[in-house]
Write a protein that holds these residues in place. Structure first.
Motif, mmCIF file in Angstrom:
data_model
loop_
_atom_site.group_PDB
_atom_site.id
_atom_site.type_symbol
_atom_site.label_atom_id
_atom_site.label_comp_id
_atom_site.label_asym_id
_atom_site.label_seq_id
_atom_site.Cartn_x
_atom_site.Cartn_y
_atom_site.Cartn_z
ATOM 1 N N SER A 71 38.126 41.890 57.011
ATOM 2 C CA SER A 71 36.821 42.383 57.464
ATOM 3 C C SER A 71 36.977 43.592 58.369
ATOM 4 O O SER A 71 36.229 44.569 58.262
ATOM 5 N N TYR A 74 38.091 46.568 56.251
ATOM 6 C CA TYR A 74 36.992 47.122 55.450
ATOM 7 C C TYR A 74 36.033 47.913 56.331
ATOM 8 O O TYR A 74 35.551 48.984 55.945
ATOM 9 N N ALA A 75 35.755 47.394 57.523
ATOM 10 C CA ALA A 75 34.860 48.103 58.444
ATOM 11 C C ALA A 75 35.427 49.470 58.801
ATOM 12 O O ALA A 75 34.670 50.429 59.015
ATOM 13 N N ARG A 77 37.171 51.127 56.695
ATOM 14 C CA ARG A 77 37.319 51.751 55.375
ATOM 15 C C ARG A 77 38.789 51.985 55.022
ATOM 16 O O ARG A 77 39.120 52.950 54.340
ATOM 17 N N LEU A 263 32.882 40.249 59.816
ATOM 18 C CA LEU A 263 32.294 41.401 59.131
ATOM 19 C C LEU A 263 30.964 41.796 59.767
ATOM 20 O O LEU A 263 30.704 42.985 60.006
ATOM 21 N N ASN A 267 31.093 45.546 61.268
ATOM 22 C CA ASN A 267 30.537 46.536 60.336
ATOM 23 C C ASN A 267 29.071 46.793 60.678
ATOM 24 O O ASN A 267 28.240 45.886 60.611
ATOM 25 N N ASN A 273 26.320 44.298 54.767
ATOM 26 C CA ASN A 273 26.918 42.989 55.032
ATOM 27 C C ASN A 273 26.186 41.878 54.285
ATOM 28 O O ASN A 273 26.817 40.962 53.733
#
Length: 298
Positions: A71, A74-75, A77, A263, A267, A273
């Motif tokens: 998570s 991904y936040a 990138r 996440l 994010n 989300n």
């Protein structure tokens, strides 16, 4: 009082288990930001097409921490949406320890892990392909830039200040990030543990013994609970032969541990989300239902 102590103890244990993963993840991300951002951007763009493969394989290890780490990545990138979903789908958290404690056949357990990994890998590649195609027809860039600085701004860790330069500064920034997420997860884990105790495991179990389609949906909903207790309930019901293999898979595929919790914390795009949560739920429950319709049993 005893119930309150159990709730607090379980919440603390669930939260402490992710500390090493969070700290190592933030150490890596801080190093990437301070030392090798241009190089990292190039490497990520060249290897992102293989992300779902590594994500599906890494996710099968029995720890909630991997989904939390995913998570954060991904936040920032650093990984793609497909890689994130692959890790979420293959994450196994408490399933393996529970199966081992019940002396579940090792060969069958390995098959279940393999199925989860394969589903995660396939879903991840498909999702990345769809995202890339969508961006292409919209005329957008196929690669989101690595954006680790956004996490620093959100957490107010003051990573850009002079005293955060060098090895000690990187460790300090990583520690600040880790503690912010740890406290957030701890508070919500305590709330969730209390809710589960109030509802009762027996009531959750009873809901999963309804009609096939409804049982898959309910298993998926229980799987969304960002707490390892969800996978324990679902795995126990399967071991007791109260639910089908497909129903168990619906819950375990959707269950990403505290990954979704992290996440939503790190994010900023809340709509994104929510869409990720819906995507995870749909993929997990549909695949679980298909496994039952095909008649696959392990």
């Amino acid at each position: 009082m005893e119930l309150l102590i159990d709730i607090v103890k379980d919440g603390v244990i669930d939260s402490v288990k992710i500390l090493p993963f969070l700290f190592i993840t933030y150490l890596i991300m801080e190093y990437l930001e301070h030392k090798t951002q241009d190089f990292t951007q190039d490497i990520v763009q060249k290897t992102e097409h293989f992300g779902p493969l590594w994500g599906g394989l890494i996710g099968i290890f029995p720890q909630c921490g991997f989904s939390a780490a995913a998570s954060n990545l991904y936040a920032g990138r650093v990984i793609t949406l497909g890689t994130l979903i692959a890790i979420y789908l293959s994450t196994s958290d408490e399933m393996i320890p529970l199966f081992i404690s019940e002396q579940f056949p090792v060969r069958t357990m390995i098959k279940i892990l393999a199925v989860k990994a394969v589903i995660g890998i396939i879903a991840g590649f498909v999702i990345d392909a769809v995202v890339h195609y969508y961006h292409k027809i919209k005329g957008r860039s196929l690669n989101d830039p690595v954006n680790i600085e956004a996490l620093c701004e959100k957490e107010h860790c003051r990573c850009e200040e002079d005293d955060h330069e060098g090895p000690l500064g990187i460790v300090k920034s990583a520690f600040v990030h880790t503690m912010h997420i740890f406290l957030f997860v701890l508070v919500l884990s305590l709330i969730l543990n209390a809710a589960i105790e109030l509802i009762g495991s027996e009531n959750l179990s009873a809901m999963l013994k309804t009609s096939p389609v409804i049982s898959h949906i309910l298993a998926g909903i229980i799987g969304l609970i960002p707490n390892c207790a969800a996978s324990v309930i679902i795995s126990t019901l399967y071991l007791d032969q109260m639910i089908t293999f497909g129903t168990m898979m619906s819950g375990l595929l959707v269950g990403a541990g505290i990954g979704l919790l992290v996440l939503f914390r790190v994010n900023d795009d809340k709509k994104q989300n929510i869409n990720i949560t819906i995507l995870l739920f749909v993929v997990g429950t549909v695949v679980g239902l298909l496994l039952d319709l095909i008649g696959i049993k392990l």
